[in-house]
Each structure stands twice: as C-alpha cells, then as structure tokens.
Design a protein around this motif. Structure first.
Motif, mmCIF file in Angstrom:
data_model
loop_
_atom_site.group_PDB
_atom_site.id
_atom_site.type_symbol
_atom_site.label_atom_id
_atom_site.label_comp_id
_atom_site.label_asym_id
_atom_site.label_seq_id
_atom_site.Cartn_x
_atom_site.Cartn_y
_atom_site.Cartn_z
ATOM 1 N N UNK A 26 0.792 -0.984 -0.055
ATOM 2 C CA UNK A 26 0.153 0.073 0.092
ATOM 3 C C UNK A 26 0.864 1.293 0.032
ATOM 4 N N UNK A 27 0.868 2.086 -1.084
ATOM 5 C CA UNK A 27 1.501 3.128 -0.943
ATOM 6 C C UNK A 27 0.610 4.331 -0.215
ATOM 7 N N UNK A 28 1.214 5.117 0.685
ATOM 8 C CA UNK A 28 0.524 6.242 1.550
ATOM 9 C C UNK A 28 0.086 5.894 2.836
ATOM 10 N N UNK A 29 0.680 6.461 3.969
ATOM 11 C CA UNK A 29 0.351 6.068 5.181
ATOM 12 C C UNK A 29 -0.606 7.158 5.847
ATOM 13 N N UNK A 30 -1.747 7.330 5.265
ATOM 14 C CA UNK A 30 -2.713 8.250 5.836
ATOM 15 C C UNK A 30 -3.836 7.430 6.264
ATOM 16 N N UNK A 31 -4.924 7.926 6.237
ATOM 17 C CA UNK A 31 -6.106 7.158 7.009
ATOM 18 C C UNK A 31 -6.504 6.073 5.896
#
Length: 491
Positions: A26-31
């Motif tokens: 998964x690319x992106x460590x937001x919600x």
C-alpha cells in the motif's frame, strides 16, 4: 507551517527495514492506507505500507478531521451529476465509514468528541442551497433538521443540522491504526518514495530505496503517481487553509460549514482544560491563485474580527482532489491486470470517504465488497459530470498556454528575487524558476516534470505549484505532493 495535529502528534513506531516481497503493498500512510492495511492484515495477508515522508504527513495530518455524513452542499453536487441510486449509495457508504472509524476509535482508546454537523448559509443567496441540501439528505434517509439560524456569532440565513456526528485528532487515530498493522505482522516504512510500478505478476514496485514486489499494489495517495487510467486528468486539485486559535469567552459547540463562498469551516478541539477554535476554508485551485497568501490572510482577518481577542497558535494548508461527479474513484486501475488499485477524489471529505474506500478496497481484494460499493462501481456518468470533466481539462489547457507564453516572452530578471518571492522567466529558451527563501536564492527548472506545465509561485507556502495537475515542490526543488514522481532539476 505545521498543523496543530502534526505538532502534537504522538510518536508512531515504524519499521527501519523489511523483506522486499509481500501479498499487498500500500502506498501512502494516511487514513485510507492504514485502514486498508488493518483490514488486509486481519485477514492474514502479508502487508507493507510505503510512505514517502512520514505517517500522516500530507492529507491526513492537515485535515480539519470532521467525521460527518452531512457535508456542506455536497449532496447537491452528486445529485446534479449522478443518478439518485449513486447518491443514496454514497450516503450509505459514508455512514458505514463513519461507523467503522467510531468503532475502531472506541476499541483502541482514541478520544472522539460527538458533535452535531451544521451546514449554514452565510448570505441570503445561500438559503436556497440549505433547503435543497435538507431535502436531499432527507430523501437519502438522514435525520436532518432545518433551522432558521445556525447560532453563530455572525449573521446566518438558514441551516441544516445532523445530530451525533464526530470530530477527533487524526494523528491519534493514525497512531492506533499503525500499532494494529504492526501487531498483526504488517510493515510500515517511512521515507520510501514510490517512483513507478509494473503490472506484471508479481507487481514490481520501484522506489528510491530499491525494488519491492507484491501480488497487488494499492495507491492510497492523494492522487495516483501512475498515469495508467489518466486519473490526473480526471481530478481537480484544490488548496485550502486552516488555523487554530485560543479564544476568550465561549466557543461554538458543534461543527459548521458554509454552503456558499467563501467556504468557512468551524469546529473546536480539546486543549488542556479548555478548547481551541479551528477554522478553515478560503480554498482555490492549486497553482492558479495569483496570491495564495491573500486567501490565507482573508481567513485570518475574518476569524480575528469575528472572535475579538483570538490568538492564533497554528496555521496550515491542505490539498484535496475533486472528481467530476463528486464521488471518489476507488477500485482497480485500468490496464493493470486487476493487480493495481487506487482510491482518490475525496473532495475535502476524507474522514468518512477514507474509511469507506478502504472497506471497498479490502472487499475488492479479499472478496465480499459491500452492496453500496457495487452501486458506486457501476454508477452511470451523466452529461453534467461529462461537462464538468471537459471544463476541468479546458482550464488545464488554458494554463498550459498562458504559462508557456509568459515564460517564453519574459526573460528571468537578473536581480535576486526579494525574500519570500519567486518568478519564472526564460534563460535562453529554457523556462527557469528563481526564488529567495530564508535568505537563500535557488534556481530550478520552471517546468513541472509530470507533464510539462509551467510552475507558479505560492507566496503562502514558498513552493512551486503546478496549475495543470496539482504537483507541488519546495523552493529548492524537492517534490512535496501530486502526480509528479521526480524533483525539479537545479539550475
């Protein structure tokens, strides 16, 4: 500028190294990214989350964090551009997203403040919009109430209220999500910038820290950095501003958003034994505002005149992406063999939409997608949405033409730009961007490395912004966000 949330963020543990192969990356460590990772890890999948900066550094850490299914006048946008079935499915999706976040927060000790959501008209012309939002929300099954006044310390001209919505500190939620991901064997890597991917089996993910592989790849960034599907051309990038204040006297109790322009968002957040006031809004298209600082300063001036004695503690900005039809894009990326997925286009409503899109992604990847996801996957594109998309791309074409004309007509001045200023002009026939920030003058290429638009100077954030598709770069050329994957070349 640093947001209130990032400034007081808890320590979030991540992984310094890991194996290179996973079931899903998964690319992106937001919600969106972290909820998707939790759902996959709970199903026993080997999951890695790759984040170019730090957890929550971009969209989630700069939100106003309202968890609400009443979203200003957003249902009117969807209703004008989609079928009734799609609008109703959107509401059901957001109700499910809200419920997931509240249940997770309760189970993991994340503090949540229950508040009513209020959409209000700040001008007489906005009253009709309030009434229409009330009508649409009612037909979608929401228990809304129509009121003559919003009860704010300035004139309003009608309001619609939805009880029992919520607000919270988004970094507290990310910390709890990250803890669960890692407790289930998942990996979170910060400082890993994804630069490309090949949709072979397995998917090869190219980064500035080497190559990773996975069965499937999920792009949970603000806008996908891969050009498959041309999503950069289906999104309009918007920048908006926010600030927190200590205010003498009483504060509004609930969460408020105007349905007319300029947009004004109002909420509070706990601080010690009291509360801070949070205001936001005054947005504009990325790279197209002559002076973003003037928009930010208008927000400050309005707040400080409305609440005399207000003392600003933090101010920041955020970037959101609008779709032509008002509903997020979520699902598999075209021409990826069903191995690359994305979620984007939350149009400032990332708290509920992040959760519902994560639930959709997990359903697509594991099987058993929610019924509302199937409706939204197969929504019909109406002429109004097609027209909006054409208008978005016509505006992009205009900014290509205007930017290149100006850059080639005007030579870059020999004089050093004054502090906080930037300018684009040609040296020979090459567009060059020069700026001075903190006493340091930098020259970089004036051309966005994504698709060649001429950059513009952002005087609020000392950045170079692309008016075509929303990529942004620091004054020294480092990429900040958007679909571009490379830094600006130094000159």
């Amino acid at each position: 500028m640093s947001s209130l949330w990032l400034d007081r963020s808890p320590s979030i543990e991540t992984d310094a190294r890991s194996r290179p192969d996973f079931d899903e990356i998964i690319v992106g460590a937001g919600i969106t990214g972290l909820i998707t990772a939790v759902l996959l890890a709970r199903a026993g999948r080997r999951v890695a989350v790759l984040e170019a900066r730090t957890v929550g550094a971009v969209a989630t850490g700069n939100t106003t964090a309202k968890l609400s299914v009443l979203q200003g006048a957003h249902l009117q946008k969807i209703n004008a551009r989609c079928t009734d079935g799609a609008m109703h499915a959107y509401v059901r999706a957001n109700l499910a997203g809200r419920r997931w976040v509240l249940d997770f927060a309760e189970g993991h000790g994340v503090a949540v403040q229950r508040r009513d959501a209020v959409s209000f008209a700040s001008t007489p012309d906005g009253a009709a919009s309030v009434e229409e939002e009330y009508r649409l929300a009612s037909t979608a099954g929401l228990a809304v109430a129509l009121e003559a006044d919003a009860g704010l310390p300035f004139p309003t001209f009608g309001a619609v209220r939805l009880a029992d919505q919520a607000e919270f500190d988004p970094m507290q939620l990310l910390a709890a999500l990250a803890d669960e991901v890692r407790s289930l064997g998942g990996v979170i890597r910060e400082g890993v910038r994804v630069t490309g991917a090949s949709a072979r089996q397995p998917v090869r993910v190219h980064t500035d820290r080497g190559e990773f592989s996975a069965e499937r790849l999920v792009l949970a960034t603000g806008t996908p950095m891969l050009d498959r599907g041309l999503y950069f051309a289906k999104l309009a990038a918007q920048r908006s501003y926010a600030a927190s204040y200590r205010v003498p006297g009483s504060l509004p109790r609930d969460m408020y958003l105007s349905v007319d322009e300029p947009s004004r968002s109002i909420r509070t957040t706990p601080e010690g034994d009291g509360e801070l006031l949070l205001v936001g809004g005054y947005g504009h298209a990325v790279g197209r505002e002559p002076s973003p600082a003037s928009r930010r300063d208008e927000l400050f001036a309005w707040t400080e005149s409305t609440w005399p004695g207000a003392e600003r503690t933090h101010d920041w900005s955020a970037q959101d992406y609008e779709t032509p039809h008002g509903v997020p894009f979520v699902g598999w990326l075209p021409r990826s063999g069903g191995r690359i997925f994305l979620a984007t286009g939350y149009d400032k409503w990332g708290m509920t939409n992040a959760a519902q899109c994560a639930m959709t992604l997990a359903g697509d990847l594991l099987g058993g997608a929610p019924e509302w996801a199937a409706v939204l996957h197969h929504r019909v594109t109406l002429p109004a949405a097609i027209g909006r998309g054409i208008g978005m791309n016509a505006a992009v074409a205009k900014h290509y033409a205007v930017g290149w004309t100006r850059a080639l007509v005007h030579r870059l001045p020999d004089a050093t730009p004054p502090e906080g200023a930037g300018a684009v002009g040609r040296i020979g026939i090459a567009p060059v961007a020069a700026s001075t920030v903190d006493g340091r003058t930098c020259r970089v290429t004036g051309i966005c490395p994504h698709l060649g638009a001429i950059l513009t100077w952002n005087d609020a954030e000392a950045s170079w912004d692309c008016p075509a598709h929303g990529s942004r770069f620091a004054a020294s050329g480092e990429r900040l966000e958007g679909p571009a994957t490379r830094d600006l070349r130094r000159r």
